[in-house]
Design a protein around this motif. Structure first.
Motif, PDB file in Angstrom:
ATOM      1  N   MET A   1      10.743   2.846   4.739  1.00  0.00           N
ATOM      2  CA  MET A   1       9.971   0.861   3.440  1.00  0.00           C
ATOM      3  C   MET A   1       8.894   2.278   2.553  1.00  0.00           C
ATOM      4  N   THR A   2       8.599   1.328   2.025  1.00  0.00           N
ATOM      5  CA  THR A   2       7.716   1.128   0.804  1.00  0.00           C
ATOM      6  C   THR A   2       6.306   0.634   1.860  1.00  0.00           C
ATOM      7  N   LEU A   3       5.266   1.463   1.687  1.00  0.00           N
ATOM      8  CA  LEU A   3       4.476   0.719   2.460  1.00  0.00           C
ATOM      9  C   LEU A   3       2.890   0.437   1.327  1.00  0.00           C
ATOM     10  N   TRP A   4       2.109  -1.117   0.933  1.00  0.00           N
ATOM     11  CA  TRP A   4       1.614  -0.928  -0.327  1.00  0.00           C
ATOM     12  C   TRP A   4       0.559  -1.807   0.657  1.00  0.00           C
ATOM     13  N   TYR A   5      -1.149  -0.213  -0.175  1.00  0.00           N
ATOM     14  CA  TYR A   5      -1.945  -1.361   0.636  1.00  0.00           C
ATOM     15  C   TYR A   5      -3.011  -1.586  -0.514  1.00  0.00           C
ATOM     16  N   GLU A   6      -3.284  -3.179  -0.394  1.00  0.00           N
ATOM     17  CA  GLU A   6      -3.482  -4.657  -1.032  1.00  0.00           C
ATOM     18  C   GLU A   6      -4.925  -4.665  -0.851  1.00  0.00           C
ATOM     19  N   GLU A   7      -5.983  -4.569  -1.662  1.00  0.00           N
ATOM     20  CA  GLU A   7      -7.504  -4.775  -1.802  1.00  0.00           C
ATOM     21  C   GLU A   7      -7.487  -6.287  -2.378  1.00  0.00           C
ATOM     22  N   THR A   8      -8.037  -7.283  -2.155  1.00  0.00           N
ATOM     23  CA  THR A   8      -7.712  -8.299  -2.810  1.00  0.00           C
ATOM     24  C   THR A   8      -9.698  -8.585  -3.370  1.00  0.00           C
ATOM     25  N   PHE A   9      -9.994  -9.223  -4.019  1.00  0.00           N
ATOM     26  CA  PHE A   9     -11.123  -8.552  -4.729  1.00  0.00           C
ATOM     27  C   PHE A   9     -11.230  -9.509  -5.940  1.00  0.00           C
ATOM     28  N   GLN A  10     -12.380 -10.910  -5.836  1.00  0.00           N
ATOM     29  CA  GLN A  10     -12.624 -11.881  -6.829  1.00  0.00           C
ATOM     30  C   GLN A  10     -11.580 -12.365  -7.737  1.00  0.00           C
ATOM     31  N   GLY A  11     -10.375 -12.811  -7.273  1.00  0.00           N
ATOM     32  CA  GLY A  11      -9.433 -13.371  -7.458  1.00  0.00           C
ATOM     33  C   GLY A  11      -8.662 -12.575  -7.851  1.00  0.00           C
ATOM     34  N   THR A  12      -8.685 -11.090  -7.610  1.00  0.00           N
ATOM     35  CA  THR A  12      -7.569 -10.549  -8.475  1.00  0.00           C
ATOM     36  C   THR A  12      -6.984  -9.437  -6.869  1.00  0.00           C
ATOM     37  N   ARG A  13      -6.016  -8.929  -7.198  1.00  0.00           N
ATOM     38  CA  ARG A  13      -5.383  -8.319  -6.308  1.00  0.00           C
ATOM     39  C   ARG A  13      -4.610  -6.602  -6.357  1.00  0.00           C
ATOM     40  N   LEU A  14      -5.576  -5.243  -6.393  1.00  0.00           N
ATOM     41  CA  LEU A  14      -4.426  -3.905  -6.714  1.00  0.00           C
ATOM     42  C   LEU A  14      -3.636  -2.997  -5.217  1.00  0.00           C
ATOM     43  N   SER A  15      -2.729  -3.365  -5.755  1.00  0.00           N
ATOM     44  CA  SER A  15      -1.656  -2.583  -4.488  1.00  0.00           C
ATOM     45  C   SER A  15      -1.583  -0.927  -4.128  1.00  0.00           C
ATOM     46  N   LEU A  16      -1.528  -0.490  -3.914  1.00  0.00           N
ATOM     47  CA  LEU A  16      -1.245   1.089  -4.236  1.00  0.00           C
ATOM     48  C   LEU A  16      -0.122   1.504  -3.225  1.00  0.00           C
ATOM     49  N   GLU A  17       0.499   2.412  -3.300  1.00  0.00           N
ATOM     50  CA  GLU A  17       2.035   2.668  -2.712  1.00  0.00           C
ATOM     51  C   GLU A  17       1.124   3.983  -1.605  1.00  0.00           C
ATOM     52  N   SER A  18       1.297   3.265  -0.651  1.00  0.00           N
ATOM     53  CA  SER A  18       0.868   4.310   0.367  1.00  0.00           C
ATOM     54  C   SER A  18       2.123   5.438   1.436  1.00  0.00           C
ATOM     55  N   ILE A  19       1.040   6.547   1.582  1.00  0.00           N
ATOM     56  CA  ILE A  19       2.397   7.507   1.667  1.00  0.00           C
ATOM     57  C   ILE A  19       2.202   8.356   3.221  1.00  0.00           C
ATOM     58  N   GLU A  20       0.914   8.052   3.452  1.00  0.00           N
ATOM     59  CA  GLU A  20       0.760   8.122   5.236  1.00  0.00           C
ATOM     60  C   GLU A  20      -0.860   6.910   5.549  1.00  0.00           C
ATOM     61  N   THR A  21      -1.101   6.260   6.526  1.00  0.00           N
ATOM     62  CA  THR A  21      -2.154   7.083   6.753  1.00  0.00           C
ATOM     63  C   THR A  21      -2.874   7.787   7.470  1.00  0.00           C
ATOM     64  N   LEU A  22      -3.985   8.210   7.330  1.00  0.00           N
ATOM     65  CA  LEU A  22      -4.658   9.902   7.598  1.00  0.00           C
ATOM     66  C   LEU A  22      -5.648   8.912   8.833  1.00  0.00           C
ATOM     67  N   TYR A  23      -6.332   8.149   8.459  1.00  0.00           N
ATOM     68  CA  TYR A  23      -7.350   7.150   9.873  1.00  0.00           C
ATOM     69  C   TYR A  23      -7.663   6.199   9.514  1.00  0.00           C
ATOM     70  N   SER A  24      -7.373   5.438  10.412  1.00  0.00           N
ATOM     71  CA  SER A  24      -7.941   4.302  10.523  1.00  0.00           C
ATOM     72  C   SER A  24      -9.151   3.711  12.081  1.00  0.00           C
ATOM     73  N   GLY A  25      -9.753   3.333  11.616  1.00  0.00           N
ATOM     74  CA  GLY A  25     -10.352   3.110  12.761  1.00  0.00           C
ATOM     75  C   GLY A  25     -11.645   1.755  13.033  1.00  0.00           C
TER      76      GLY A  25
END
Ligand code: SPD
Length: 281
Positions: A1-25
């Motif tokens: 399954m493809t994972l997309w990491y998404e930023e929403t900023f000032q009315g825009t969205r940028l998505s990056l295809e993420s291969i692996e989460t290395l750290y989440s805290g």
């Protein structure tokens, strides 16, 4: 399954295809995530906003650091506020003339995560000239009675929520209090497209404090709108006067910045010229 990491900023969205989460805290201050992306390599996000990536960080960090460092007169004491990924202090510590670089970062969690997962960005953590402190940058510039600085670099987050104070007049005035006469301040001053009001307000605030204030521009593909601004401020003229002797070895080791980029970056598009003209002064 493809994972997309998404930023929403000032009315825009940028998505990056993420291969692996290395750290989440989650630290006391924010959510911290580092992941491996397909397009930009490893990337850091704080509270769901992209902060840096291995593929394009050099554009941002070189542009924040070198215009100030190479126009200041032989900087020996440098203060960096923020910059938890270590990219800015890495660039500062390339100058043999720098005796001390004090870095004030509020969030130890960011530095620890970056040391572990982004060591290719923060390559100067073990430099003996680095004095890294985990503290509130605003408190520091307001209250410190330490020796003043030749250069101050502000490498903060966006002025949204907790980051807003880093764009306040009171904060800029406190930074100035910590500068030697003729010292140079450079700061990240946001996207001039999506944060246009903040961009111009920032110019106005700095103009009230400094005799010479000059925004400059460059690409940072990871950041919303792709075009970024930084601002150079000083009581001394000379934003275009590079010290060519000191510049040569620095430029030699840069991937983005050089003397032609320096001159070109300060060119103002017409919408900027017109907006600055409205500020007067
Ligand atoms: N929209 C993101 C703005 C981030 C500015 N600071 C980035 C820190 C990199 N050292």
């Amino acid at each position: 399954m493809t994972l997309w990491y998404e930023e929403t900023f000032q009315g825009t969205r940028l998505s990056l295809e993420s291969i692996e989460t290395l750290y989440s805290g989650k630290s006391e201050f924010q959510k911290i995530e580092i992941f491996e992306t397909k397009a930009y390599g490893r990337a850091l996000a704080l509270d769901d906003v992209f902060m840096t990536s291995v593929k394009d960080e050099f554009m941002y960090h070189e542009m924040l650091t070198h215009p100030a460092m190479l126009t200041a007169e032989d900087p020996k004491r440098v203060l960096v506020i923020g910059g938890g990924d270590g990219g800015t202090v890495r660039e500062v510590l390339r100058y043999p003339g720098v005796e001390t670089c004090v870095m004030i970062e509020i969030d130890q969690g960011v530095v620890e995560a970056c040391k572990e997962y982004l060591p290719m960005i923060g390559t100067a953590w073990d430099e003996p000239r680095l004095d890294l402190r985990f503290a509130d940058g605003i408190d520091y510039v307001k209250n410190s009675d330490e020796e003043k600085y030749d250069v101050i670099l502000l490498d903060g987050t966006d002025p949204v929520g907790p980051g807003e104070v880093l764009f306040a007049q009171e904060f800029f005035a406190a930074c100035k209090r910590m500068m030697k006469p003729g010292g140079v301040l450079a700061m990240q001053s946001e996207t001039p497209i999506l944060m246009q009001q903040v961009f111009f307000e920032t110019q106005g605030k700095l103009r009230e404090l400094f005799a010479h204030v000059h925004p400059y521009f460059g690409p940072v593909p990871l950041y919303a709108s792709g075009i970024w601004s930084w601002t150079w401020a000083s009581d001394r003229e000379g934003h275009l006067n590079l010290d060519h002797g000191r510049a040569a070895p620095i430029i030699n080791g840069c991937r983005y910045y050089n003397d032609a980029i320096h001159q070109a970056a300060f060119a103002q598009p017409n919408y900027v010229r017109r907006g600055l003209a409205k500020l007067g002064g």
